[in-house]
Scaffold this active site. Structure first.
Site, PDB file in Angstrom:
ATOM      1  N   GLY A  15      45.335  43.127  32.416  1.00  0.00           N
ATOM      2  CA  GLY A  15      45.931  43.073  31.085  1.00  0.00           C
ATOM      3  C   GLY A  15      46.170  44.437  30.484  1.00  0.00           C
ATOM      4  O   GLY A  15      47.226  44.697  29.886  1.00  0.00           O
ATOM      5  N   ARG A 197      22.575  22.898  38.100  1.00  0.00           N
ATOM      6  CA  ARG A 197      21.607  22.239  37.226  1.00  0.00           C
ATOM      7  C   ARG A 197      22.094  20.917  36.647  1.00  0.00           C
ATOM      8  O   ARG A 197      21.295  20.150  36.114  1.00  0.00           O
ATOM      9  CB  ARG A 197      21.211  23.173  36.087  1.00  0.00           C
ATOM     10  CG  ARG A 197      22.346  23.635  35.207  1.00  0.00           C
ATOM     11  CD  ARG A 197      21.934  24.767  34.284  1.00  0.00           C
ATOM     12  NE  ARG A 197      23.034  25.277  33.483  1.00  0.00           N
ATOM     13  CZ  ARG A 197      23.395  24.796  32.303  1.00  0.00           C
ATOM     14  NH1 ARG A 197      22.718  23.778  31.777  1.00  0.00           N
ATOM     15  NH2 ARG A 197      24.403  25.308  31.635  1.00  0.00           N
ATOM     16  N   GLY A 261      28.100  32.347  35.037  1.00  0.00           N
ATOM     17  CA  GLY A 261      28.792  32.761  33.826  1.00  0.00           C
ATOM     18  C   GLY A 261      29.007  34.259  33.749  1.00  0.00           C
ATOM     19  O   GLY A 261      28.372  35.037  34.464  1.00  0.00           O
ATOM     20  N   ASP A 302      39.633  38.912  29.330  1.00  0.00           N
ATOM     21  CA  ASP A 302      38.319  38.269  29.382  1.00  0.00           C
ATOM     22  C   ASP A 302      37.446  38.619  28.187  1.00  0.00           C
ATOM     23  O   ASP A 302      36.543  37.864  27.824  1.00  0.00           O
ATOM     24  CB  ASP A 302      37.585  38.673  30.666  1.00  0.00           C
ATOM     25  CG  ASP A 302      38.210  38.063  31.907  1.00  0.00           C
ATOM     26  OD1 ASP A 302      39.215  37.337  31.769  1.00  0.00           O
ATOM     27  OD2 ASP A 302      37.703  38.309  33.016  1.00  0.00           O
ATOM     28  N   HIS A 436      60.371  16.600  54.301  1.00  0.00           N
ATOM     29  CA  HIS A 436      59.593  15.844  55.289  1.00  0.00           C
ATOM     30  C   HIS A 436      59.571  16.564  56.634  1.00  0.00           C
ATOM     31  O   HIS A 436      60.591  17.105  57.060  1.00  0.00           O
ATOM     32  CB  HIS A 436      60.211  14.453  55.454  1.00  0.00           C
ATOM     33  CG  HIS A 436      59.453  13.571  56.378  1.00  0.00           C
ATOM     34  ND1 HIS A 436      58.266  12.964  56.022  1.00  0.00           N
ATOM     35  CD2 HIS A 436      59.701  13.201  57.658  1.00  0.00           C
ATOM     36  CE1 HIS A 436      57.829  12.244  57.036  1.00  0.00           C
ATOM     37  NE2 HIS A 436      58.683  12.379  58.047  1.00  0.00           N
TER      38      HIS A 436
END
Length: 451
Positions: A15, A197, A261, A302, A436
């Site tokens: 960014g 978890r 995280g 972020d 196909h």
């Protein structure tokens, strides 16, 4: 008031570099400061090296399947050092490309840690610079829970630089990074366990997708242990690790990998010297124009915690550059219908609403779903199945969501995302002639709702 720069960007990730390059192209005087590596997480310890490792992990299946097609090449052997060495060379090449992109755009590149001194001033390794606008694009950083022995665990940052492939790996987490690395380690031959978890990984994805991937990963020998978490990690005398779970069980491993995280990278950034405010989750708070509570400071990617994906940061960078320096070309970022892929083995591709989201939003839906064995595998003993699913609005026939688990799912879903962005209906899918034989044609031959 005069400034050294019109725009000062902190962080040379996707960014930040996009905003800097285009701002310079619009005639602005731009500087970028980067303390670690050019290209940010994606290029160095994220999307790019991860995808290379995913490719590497899939070859074990390719070699096995080739036998059914008449190929015999002896026993395949894998060398971790070769893969990592080649990966490192490719990343260095990309670092050079990012450097050239900035320099050739007329951007001043400062390699060092940048710290905000006030609303218009930045210090980089003792040098002070002033700027009319400052853009914070410092990205995120993986975090490990504060448990005894956490110093023995690694994250994605370290995984790309391991000296050798661990024989036994515990992957902890239920997001896409955990699932991808569990697939990588398992595919490369490590004895791999995924601990999560909760009762099922990939929260936020379509339930059918989550369950289908769970079953396919199980077929490949990945040990999935849900409703499980680590209480402590101890290093053994032989250098191996013993992970004590919260239920008292002890699992032994050579590597404990955490993907639980990421936090915004704001360390020693000097935000306390400004009026910039944070959200309850610790991200930089911005408005619809990426403006912080300090008028001269913006943030994207972020570090603002909206949608933490590289293409989103690129779009945000473009939006910031245009709004500041080419307002007549400004277009806001559309956060609807963002396609997403998970590079597990097999892959996931998804765009639009999940079945659960559509129902929660009040839509009456028709579900079209197909599970089949891909043509490539019909000559082999591999029992992997592909899942394709459409979520359709029963009222106006609009395709609300498209989901796939299978080979090259991301490649297929990118094209469908364009159709959905254009408002494609199920009738449009039905009237499209398929190619196909391909797996992708299944999306235009789904005729009967499954529910």
């Amino acid at each position: 008031m005069s400034f050294d720069f019109d725009l000062f960007v902190i962080g040379a990730g996707s960014g930040g570099v996009r905003a800097a390059r285009f701002a310079a192209g619009f005639g602005a005087r731009v500087a970028v400061a980067e303390s670690r590596y050019l290209g940010g997480t994606c290029v160095n310890v994220g999307c790019v090296p991860k995808k290379l490792l995913v490719y590497g992990a899939h070859f074990s299946e390719d070699f096995e399947q080739a036998r059914a097609y008449g190929w015999s090449a002896g026993e395949a052997q894998f060398d971790w050092a070769t893969l990592i060495g080649n990966k490192n060379r490719e990343i260095q090449r990309l670092n050079g490309i990012y450097r050239n992109l900035l320099v050739n755009s007329g951007v001043t590149l400062l390699e060092g840690h940048a710290r905000l001194l006030d609303a218009h001033s930045v210090e980089v390794d003792g040098q002070r610079f002033s700027a009319k606008h400052i853009l914070v694009a410092t990205g995120g950083w993986p975090q490990v829970p504060d448990i005894p022995g956490k110093e023995h665990a690694i994250t994605s940052n370290e995984a790309f630089f391991l000296e050798r492939l661990p024989r036994r790996v515990l992957v902890v987490g239920g997001g896409y990074i955990a699932v991808e690395f569990a697939s990588i380690f398992n595919g490369l031959g490590a004895e791999t366990t995924l601990l999560y978890r909760r009762d099922l990984f990939l929260r936020g994805f379509d339930r059918s997708v989550r369950e289908h991937l769970r079953d396919e990963l199980g077929k490949k020998g990945l040990d999935l242990q849900f409703n499980s978490d680590i209480a402590r990690i101890d290093k053994q005398a032989d250098g191996s690790l013993a992970a004590t779970l919260k239920d008292g069980r002890v699992l032994e491993a050579d590597c404990v990998f955490y993907a639980t995280g990421r936090r915004p990278m704001l360390d020693d950034l000097g935000l306390e010297n400004t009026a910039v405010k944070l959200t309850d989750k610790g991200f930089i708070a911005v408005d619809e124009h990426y403006q912080t509570s300090e008028p001269s400071i913006l943030a994207l990617g972020d570090v603002i915690g909206r949608v933490q994906l590289t293409p989103v940061a690129l779009a945000e960078g473009m939006a910031v550059a245009r709004r500041l320096f080419k307002p007549e070309e400004y277009r806001p970022v559309d956060y609807k219908l963002i396609p997403t892929a998970v590079f597990s083995l097999p892959n996931i591709g998804t765009v639009g609403l999940t079945e659960e989201e559509a129902l929660s939003a009040g839509h009456k839906v028709k579900i079209f779903e197909s599970r089949f064995r891909p043509m490539k595998l019909t000559l082999t003993d591999d029992q992997e199945k592909t899942l394709m699913k459409l979520v359709v609005d029963a009222h106006d026939d609009r395709v609300l969501g498209c989901h796939m688990v299978g080979a090259e799912a991301g490649e297929i879903l990118q094209g469908i995302a364009v159709a959905m962005k254009a408002g494609a209906t199920k009738q449009a899918f039905d009237e499209t002639i398929g190619i196909h034989p391909t797996a992708a044609e299944e999306f235009v031959t789904l005729r009967t709702p499954t529910r």
